[in-house]
Design a protein around this motif. Sequence first.
Motif, PDB file in Angstrom:
ATOM      1  N   GLY A 117       0.812  -1.209   0.000  1.00  0.00           N
ATOM      2  CA  GLY A 117       0.000   0.000   0.000  1.00  0.00           C
ATOM      3  C   GLY A 117       0.848   1.262   0.000  1.00  0.00           C
ATOM      4  N   GLU A 118       0.433   2.275  -0.753  1.00  0.00           N
ATOM      5  CA  GLU A 118       1.185   3.516  -0.847  1.00  0.00           C
ATOM      6  C   GLU A 118       0.618   4.575   0.094  1.00  0.00           C
ATOM      7  OE1 GLU A 118       2.807   3.131  -5.438  1.00  0.00           O
ATOM      8  OE2 GLU A 118       1.684   4.897  -4.817  1.00  0.00           O
ATOM      9  N   ILE A 119       1.522   5.242   0.780  1.00  0.00           N
ATOM     10  CA  ILE A 119       1.167   6.269   1.762  1.00  0.00           C
ATOM     11  C   ILE A 119       1.965   7.525   1.445  1.00  0.00           C
ATOM     12  CG2 ILE A 119       1.278   6.902   4.213  1.00  0.00           C
ATOM     13  CD1 ILE A 119       0.891   3.906   4.835  1.00  0.00           C
ATOM     14  N   ILE A 120       1.339   8.678   1.589  1.00  0.00           N
ATOM     15  CA  ILE A 120       1.996   9.967   1.348  1.00  0.00           C
ATOM     16  C   ILE A 120       2.093  10.712   2.664  1.00  0.00           C
ATOM     17  CG2 ILE A 120       1.800  12.203   0.177  1.00  0.00           C
ATOM     18  CD1 ILE A 120       0.280  10.676  -2.045  1.00  0.00           C
ATOM     19  N   ALA A 121       3.265  11.297   2.936  1.00  0.00           N
ATOM     20  CA  ALA A 121       3.474  12.016   4.191  1.00  0.00           C
ATOM     21  C   ALA A 121       4.520  13.098   3.999  1.00  0.00           C
ATOM     22  CB  ALA A 121       3.917  11.053   5.293  1.00  0.00           C
ATOM     23  N   ALA A 122       4.511  14.070   4.912  1.00  0.00           N
ATOM     24  CA  ALA A 122       5.533  15.111   4.919  1.00  0.00           C
ATOM     25  C   ALA A 122       6.847  14.535   5.427  1.00  0.00           C
ATOM     26  CB  ALA A 122       5.085  16.274   5.798  1.00  0.00           C
ATOM     27  N   ASP A 123       7.920  15.308   5.230  1.00  0.00           N
ATOM     28  CA  ASP A 123       9.244  14.869   5.678  1.00  0.00           C
ATOM     29  C   ASP A 123      10.088  16.082   6.072  1.00  0.00           C
ATOM     30  OD1 ASP A 123      11.334  12.989   6.123  1.00  0.00           O
ATOM     31  OD2 ASP A 123      12.217  13.539   4.191  1.00  0.00           O
ATOM     32  N   PRO A 124      10.522  16.160   7.352  1.00  0.00           N
ATOM     33  CA  PRO A 124      10.299  15.185   8.417  1.00  0.00           C
ATOM     34  C   PRO A 124       8.958  15.375   9.117  1.00  0.00           C
ATOM     35  CG  PRO A 124      11.707  16.938   9.216  1.00  0.00           C
ATOM     36  CD  PRO A 124      11.460  17.231   7.770  1.00  0.00           C
ATOM     37  N   THR A 125       8.478  14.283   9.671  1.00  0.00           N
ATOM     38  CA  THR A 125       7.266  14.285  10.471  1.00  0.00           C
ATOM     39  C   THR A 125       7.348  13.098  11.420  1.00  0.00           C
ATOM     40  OG1 THR A 125       4.847  14.516  10.340  1.00  0.00           O
ATOM     41  CG2 THR A 125       5.853  12.827   8.947  1.00  0.00           C
ATOM     42  N   PHE A 126       6.286  12.858  12.211  1.00  0.00           N
ATOM     43  CA  PHE A 126       6.305  11.742  13.147  1.00  0.00           C
ATOM     44  C   PHE A 126       6.256  10.432  12.365  1.00  0.00           C
ATOM     45  CE2 PHE A 126       4.334   9.116  16.592  1.00  0.00           C
ATOM     46  CZ  PHE A 126       5.428   9.175  17.439  1.00  0.00           C
ATOM     47  N   GLN A 127       7.131   9.493  12.701  1.00  0.00           N
ATOM     48  CA  GLN A 127       7.408   8.345  11.842  1.00  0.00           C
ATOM     49  C   GLN A 127       6.655   7.056  12.187  1.00  0.00           C
ATOM     50  OE1 GLN A 127       9.584   8.266   9.018  1.00  0.00           O
ATOM     51  NE2 GLN A 127       9.273  10.473   9.291  1.00  0.00           N
ATOM     52  N   ALA A 128       5.948   6.993  13.304  1.00  0.00           N
ATOM     53  CA  ALA A 128       5.420   5.705  13.768  1.00  0.00           C
ATOM     54  C   ALA A 128       4.581   5.000  12.709  1.00  0.00           C
ATOM     55  CB  ALA A 128       4.613   5.899  15.050  1.00  0.00           C
ATOM     56  N   LEU A 129       3.596   5.689  12.153  1.00  0.00           N
ATOM     57  CA  LEU A 129       2.726   5.070  11.149  1.00  0.00           C
ATOM     58  C   LEU A 129       3.533   4.675   9.913  1.00  0.00           C
ATOM     59  CD1 LEU A 129      -0.796   6.290  10.080  1.00  0.00           C
ATOM     60  CD2 LEU A 129       0.891   5.690   8.349  1.00  0.00           C
ATOM     61  N   LEU A 130       4.443   5.541   9.497  1.00  0.00           N
ATOM     62  CA  LEU A 130       5.181   5.338   8.255  1.00  0.00           C
ATOM     63  C   LEU A 130       6.142   4.164   8.364  1.00  0.00           C
ATOM     64  CD1 LEU A 130       5.984   9.106   7.604  1.00  0.00           C
ATOM     65  CD2 LEU A 130       3.898   7.822   7.041  1.00  0.00           C
ATOM     66  N   SER A 131       6.900   4.113   9.449  1.00  0.00           N
ATOM     67  CA  SER A 131       7.872   3.026   9.606  1.00  0.00           C
ATOM     68  C   SER A 131       7.168   1.687   9.785  1.00  0.00           C
ATOM     69  CB  SER A 131       8.802   3.311  10.788  1.00  0.00           C
ATOM     70  OG  SER A 131       8.075   3.491  11.985  1.00  0.00           O
ATOM     71  N   TYR A 132       6.009   1.690  10.446  1.00  0.00           N
ATOM     72  CA  TYR A 132       5.250   0.453  10.628  1.00  0.00           C
ATOM     73  C   TYR A 132       4.719  -0.044   9.287  1.00  0.00           C
ATOM     74  CZ  TYR A 132       3.058  -2.796  13.927  1.00  0.00           C
ATOM     75  OH  TYR A 132       2.731  -3.902  14.665  1.00  0.00           O
ATOM     76  N   ALA A 133       4.209   0.889   8.471  1.00  0.00           N
ATOM     77  CA  ALA A 133       3.722   0.516   7.143  1.00  0.00           C
ATOM     78  C   ALA A 133       4.845  -0.074   6.305  1.00  0.00           C
ATOM     79  CB  ALA A 133       3.116   1.734   6.451  1.00  0.00           C
ATOM     80  N   GLU A 134       6.019   0.547   6.343  1.00  0.00           N
ATOM     81  CA  GLU A 134       7.152   0.046   5.567  1.00  0.00           C
ATOM     82  C   GLU A 134       7.571  -1.340   6.036  1.00  0.00           C
ATOM     83  OE1 GLU A 134       9.520   4.029   4.106  1.00  0.00           O
ATOM     84  OE2 GLU A 134       9.727   3.422   6.193  1.00  0.00           O
TER      85      GLU A 134
END
Length: 370
Positions: A117-134
């Motif tokens: 699944g593809e997710i779009i986010a700012a950078d830098p931002t809080f990483q919990a959701l993003l790192s878990y998805a990866e």
Amino acid sequence: MNTTDRRHWLKTIALGGGFTLMGGMPGLAQMAAPKRPLAEGPVKLNSNENPFGPSESVRRVLQENFHLGCRYPFQYIKALVSDIARKEEVPEDHVVITGGSTEGLNAAGLVYGLGGGEIIAADPTFQALLSYAEYFGGYVHRVPLDEGLSHDLNAMEQRITGKTRLVFLCNPNNPSGTLLDPGQLKDFCASTASRAVVFSDEAYYDYITEPDYPSMVGLVRQGYNVIVSKTFSKVYGLAGMRIGYLIARPDIALRLREALMANTNVLAILAAREALKDTDFYKFSLTQNEKCKQWIYNELDAMGIPYLRSHTNFVFFKSGMPIGTLLERMGAEGVQIGRPFPPLLDWARISTGTLEEVQAFTGALKKVLA
């Protein structure tokens, strides 16, 4: 504190200023800080915690109900769900209780990142959701912050494709502390939600002082594909208790609830219920936070150090020194500050602790940068 009361309170802060409020509101300025033991070891200003919590009334509830530590939490959750539903003005089936807001972020990362699944986010931002998805096979499009170190909503919108499952917003943003324009935020979320789920991380929402600044819970009420996360870790001072919640449409809430792996506990539930009632401590925490931020601003101004005015309980400043070096040297002075946030590796994040703690921080920073 319900939504209407909070709006009135924040109007008072925004129009009168934190210091005026402390001196002008009967009882609040004289409110004694909750008792806590003297700090041992370094001054800890690296995790955006509320140094005054839990409040005294929450501590009493914990002491009086410690015997319930032998019980599973499930029969106690419903009452907290009712409290939160009333606070957020949504039906109870829109509420998902989580083991800290991070567990809600993890659940969303799993649901929307699993299987590529593809997710779009700012950078830098809080990483919990993003790192878990990866970790579970998701792909994250990280969009650099704009020149003001805020979300670049136009650039994020351009990244959305037919493969995009979720767009993540952390507002106010961590680590920059910046706040999106309310009109642009609402328009972006409403239009984007027709193409992908929008996740609005509002961990620091309580610290926003702009009158009538909207929570994206309003879009959830209207049936949009929007998820909002909130936490008891910050203004309520319950970071160590691990309790937070999500607000989402019932069908989305069900998917997220089924993806949770870490439950909360009975004492955390009782603490959260009492924290919602303790409006004096809520206001006390906000005024102390404003006082400490102003101290940091004044000292950074005096040192000629650039920084961003923050809508949170931390300040992001440009030290001009590699963050690894700064962390090491500040640690040698007995002060812990925020971790690296690449690519902004000459910026640093400092939490607002007690006034004595932020004074220790500015004293140490002067030595390190001398």
